[in-house]
Scaffold this motif. Structure first.
Motif, mmCIF file in Angstrom:
data_model
loop_
_atom_site.group_PDB
_atom_site.id
_atom_site.type_symbol
_atom_site.label_atom_id
_atom_site.label_comp_id
_atom_site.label_asym_id
_atom_site.label_seq_id
_atom_site.Cartn_x
_atom_site.Cartn_y
_atom_site.Cartn_z
ATOM 1 N N ALA A 58 0.831 -1.202 0.000
ATOM 2 C CA ALA A 58 0.000 0.000 0.000
ATOM 3 C C ALA A 58 0.867 1.254 0.000
ATOM 4 C CB ALA A 58 -0.935 -0.003 1.204
ATOM 5 N N TRP A 59 1.953 1.213 0.786
ATOM 6 C CA TRP A 59 2.858 2.383 0.823
ATOM 7 C C TRP A 59 3.420 2.665 -0.562
ATOM 8 C CZ3 TRP A 59 7.778 3.844 -0.297
ATOM 9 C CH2 TRP A 59 8.250 5.018 0.294
ATOM 10 N N LEU A 60 3.841 1.607 -1.247
ATOM 11 C CA LEU A 60 4.408 1.782 -2.585
ATOM 12 C C LEU A 60 3.366 2.310 -3.572
ATOM 13 C CD1 LEU A 60 6.593 -1.443 -2.909
ATOM 14 C CD2 LEU A 60 7.436 0.899 -3.062
ATOM 15 N N LEU A 61 2.193 1.701 -3.581
ATOM 16 C CA LEU A 61 1.187 2.040 -4.586
ATOM 17 C C LEU A 61 0.504 3.374 -4.312
ATOM 18 C CD1 LEU A 61 -0.403 -1.482 -5.138
ATOM 19 C CD2 LEU A 61 1.139 -0.259 -6.680
ATOM 20 N N GLU A 62 0.538 3.815 -3.061
ATOM 21 C CA GLU A 62 -0.111 5.080 -2.726
ATOM 22 C C GLU A 62 0.884 6.215 -2.497
ATOM 23 O OE1 GLU A 62 -3.313 5.349 -3.010
ATOM 24 O OE2 GLU A 62 -3.489 3.201 -3.424
ATOM 25 N N TYR A 63 2.131 5.994 -2.796
ATOM 26 C CA TYR A 63 3.146 7.035 -2.579
ATOM 27 C C TYR A 63 2.759 8.320 -3.326
ATOM 28 C CZ TYR A 63 7.737 9.266 -2.270
ATOM 29 O OH TYR A 63 8.756 10.143 -2.013
ATOM 30 N N PRO A 64 2.916 9.489 -2.691
ATOM 31 C CA PRO A 64 2.480 10.759 -3.303
ATOM 32 C C PRO A 64 3.472 11.292 -4.340
ATOM 33 C CG PRO A 64 3.426 11.187 -1.140
ATOM 34 C CD PRO A 64 3.395 9.684 -1.290
ATOM 35 N N PHE A 65 3.510 10.619 -5.474
ATOM 36 C CA PHE A 65 4.474 11.015 -6.512
ATOM 37 C C PHE A 65 4.247 12.438 -7.008
ATOM 38 C CE2 PHE A 65 4.799 6.353 -6.858
ATOM 39 C CZ PHE A 65 6.177 6.227 -6.779
#
Length: 237
Positions: A86-93
Motif C-alpha cells: 500500500a505504501w508503494l502504490l499510494e506514494y504521493p508522486f
C-alpha cells in the motif's frame, strides 16, 4: 495516435522519460529506504536493496514490487509486510515532480505532439505516472517498455513523425536511440539524478542539447530542437 497534420504524421514528436527527468525518483528511493528501515531494521532494508539490485541486473529495469515479493521470505508473519505494498502504490508522486515539470509538459505540447516513453513494469510504473499527474497531463499518451531503446519501431508505429525529440537523464539510452534513429532524433540530456551524475563525460557531451533541469525547456522554441541546431548547453532560467 498523435499527429499535428491531416496526414496523421507529425512533424515533430516529443518523447519524455519519467524517472529523474520529470519526477525525482531518487527522493522516492530515499523515502522507501527510510520506510523499510523503520519497519524492519537496517539489515532487512539492505537485504531489500540487494534483492532490488539483483532483479535490476536480471530484468534491466527497476522492479520495486518484484523485489518486495522476494523480500517477503522469512517475513510472512510480520504485520508490517502487508503495509508495504500500500505504501508503494499510494506514494504521493505528485509531490515530488521536479519544479516546473508540468509547465514544461504543457509548453512542449504547444510545440508538437508529446508523449511519455519510459522503461518499467506494467503495474508500478503506470501507477507512478498516474499518481504523479503525468498520465492526465498527457491525455494518456504513455508508452512503457522493458527496454525503450529497443522498441523504437513500435514507438514510431504508435506515433509516426518526421522527427523525434527524446528528453532523458540517461545519456547511454540517448546514445543508443541516436544510433538507431540518426538525424531523425534530437537528444536532450537532463543533468538530474544519480544516473546523470555518474555518466561518463563523453556520453554526456554526446547529446544534442544539455540542460540542468527539466524546467529549462520552458519557453524554448521549436527551432531549438531541430537537426540544424548545434550542440549547446542551455542556461538555467
Amino acid at each position: 495516435m498523435l499527429s499535428d497534420n491531416a496526414s496523421g504524421v507529425a512533424s515533430v514528436v516529443f518523447l519524455l522519460d519519467v524517472d529523474n527527468t520529470l519526477l525525482d525518483n531518487d527522493r522516492f528511493a530515499a523515502d522507501l529506504g527510510e520506510k523499510l528501515e523503520q519497519a524492519f531494521g537496517a539489515t532487512e532494508r539492505d537485504r531489500y536493496w540487494a534483492i532490488y539490485a539483483q532483479l535490476r541486473d536480471e530484468l534491466g529495469y527497476a522492479d520495486y514490487l518484484g523485489a518486495l515479493q522476494r523480500f517477503r521470505a522469512g517475513l510472512d508473519n510480520d504485520p508490517a509486510l502487508l503495509q508495504m505494498s500500500a505504501w508503494l502504490l499510494e506514494y504521493p508522486f505528485a509531490d515530488h515532480l521536479y519544479p516546473h515539470a508540468l509547465d514544461t509538459v504543457a509548453h512542449l505540447c504547444t510545440l508538437g505532439p508529446t508523449a511519455i516513453l519510459s522503461d518499467g513494469d506494467v503495474v508500478f510504473q503506470p501507477r507512478k505516472i498516474q499518481h504523479a499527474g503525468l498520465w492526465s497531463a498527457l491525455d494518456g499518451n504513455v508508452l512503457i517498455y522493458l527496454h525503450k531503446q529497443q522498441m523504437l519501431v513500435a514507438m514510431q508505429q504508435r506515433y509516426p513523425a518526421a522527427h523525434y525529440v527524446m528528453v532523458d537523464d540517461k545519456p547511454q539510452i540517448l546514445a543508443d536511440m541516436k544510433q538507431r534513429l540518426g538525424h531523425r532524433l534530437t537528444t536532450v540530456f537532463v543533468r538530474q539524478g544519480h544516473y546523470a551524475a555518474a555518466a561518463p563525460t563523453e556520453l554526456q557531451s554526446a547529446a544534442d542539447l544539455t540542460i540542468a533541469c527539466i524546467g529549462d525547456l520552458r519557453g524554448r522554441k521549436l527551432e531549438d530542437f531541430l537537426p540544424s541546431t548545434p550542440t549547446i548547453d542551455l542556461p538555467a532560467n
